[in-house]
Design an enzyme around this catalytic site. Structure first.
Site, PDB file in Angstrom:
ATOM      1  N   THR A   3       0.857  -1.357   0.059  1.00  0.00           N
ATOM      2  CA  THR A   3       0.163   0.082   0.036  1.00  0.00           C
ATOM      3  C   THR A   3       0.880   1.153   0.094  1.00  0.00           C
ATOM      4  OG1 THR A   3      -1.679  -1.207   1.208  1.00  0.00           O
ATOM      5  CG2 THR A   3      -1.878   1.317   1.181  1.00  0.00           C
ATOM      6  N   CYS A   4       1.997   1.270   0.664  1.00  0.00           N
ATOM      7  CA  CYS A   4       2.841   2.353   0.827  1.00  0.00           C
ATOM      8  C   CYS A   4       3.487   2.814  -0.487  1.00  0.00           C
ATOM      9  CB  CYS A   4       3.689   2.291   1.893  1.00  0.00           C
ATOM     10  SG  CYS A   4       3.203   1.911   3.580  1.00  0.00           S
ATOM     11  N   GLN A   5       3.968   1.799  -1.356  1.00  0.00           N
ATOM     12  CA  GLN A   5       4.670   1.936  -2.600  1.00  0.00           C
ATOM     13  C   GLN A   5       3.638   2.149  -3.642  1.00  0.00           C
ATOM     14  OE1 GLN A   5       7.635   2.324  -3.660  1.00  0.00           O
ATOM     15  NE2 GLN A   5       6.710   2.588  -5.793  1.00  0.00           N
ATOM     16  N   VAL A  28       2.817   6.873  -1.512  1.00  0.00           N
ATOM     17  CA  VAL A  28       3.955   7.599  -1.865  1.00  0.00           C
ATOM     18  C   VAL A  28       3.578   8.237  -3.208  1.00  0.00           C
ATOM     19  CG1 VAL A  28       6.763   7.586  -2.696  1.00  0.00           C
ATOM     20  CG2 VAL A  28       5.970   6.552  -0.362  1.00  0.00           C
TER      21      VAL A  28
END
Length: 166
Positions: A60-62, A66
């Protein structure tokens, strides 16, 4: 200290570590030297979006989080944002590599380490050995927005959600 709320002053003594982007060290395999980023000082005279993610290179972060800030950099600047500071529990070397892997250059988006979760623990926004996913808008030392997300969501902390609060 407990969670941050709109209207609070950003706390004193908050530091992160990061590796500033330089042309000489722009290659993914080039390592710079981590230095201290004095967030309390830097945030006192700028409009900054502080974004916490559970981990560099995680799904999810990538794939969502971001990239939402990279995609919306122009809109964030148009709203007067001086810097976006993305933090995670990863060390400064991993955070630097993450920025490079996403093609981020310059100093508008800064990838920094909340080593030992020092800041995130201080505000109570952690999950085990990781930060929660959250965003804080600081305008010249004053918190104007501070929200954490539910797992796997970026509604409150992604760039689109933050833009709506600027």
């Amino acid at each position: 200290m407990s969670a941050l709320n709109a209207g609070d002053s950003f706390p004193e003594g908050v530091t992160f570590t990061y590796i500033p982007y330089t042309e000489e060290k722009k290659d993914l395999i080039a390592c710079g030297i981590p230095i201290k980023y004095d967030a309390s000082k830097e945030f006192s005279n700028k409009k900054v979006v502080l974004v916490a993610v559970p981990g560099a290179f995680t799904p999810t972060c990538q794939e969502q989080h971001v990239v939402s800030y990279i995609r919306n950099a122009t809109e964030l600047k148009a709203k007067g944002v001086d810097h976006v500071v993305i933090i995670a529990s990863n060390d400064a070397f991993v955070m630097s590599a993450w920025g490079k892997a996403n093609g981020v250059s310059g100093d508008f988006i800064i990838f920094a380490s909340d080593a030992g979760l020092e800041f995130s623990k201080r505000i109570g926004w952690t999950a085990g050995d990781r930060t929660l996913r959250y965003a804080v808008i600081v305008d010249h030392g004053k918190v104007t927005y501070a929200e954490k997300d539910v797992p796997k969501s970026i509604a409150a902390s992604g760039a689109e959600g933050v833009l709506a609060k600027l």
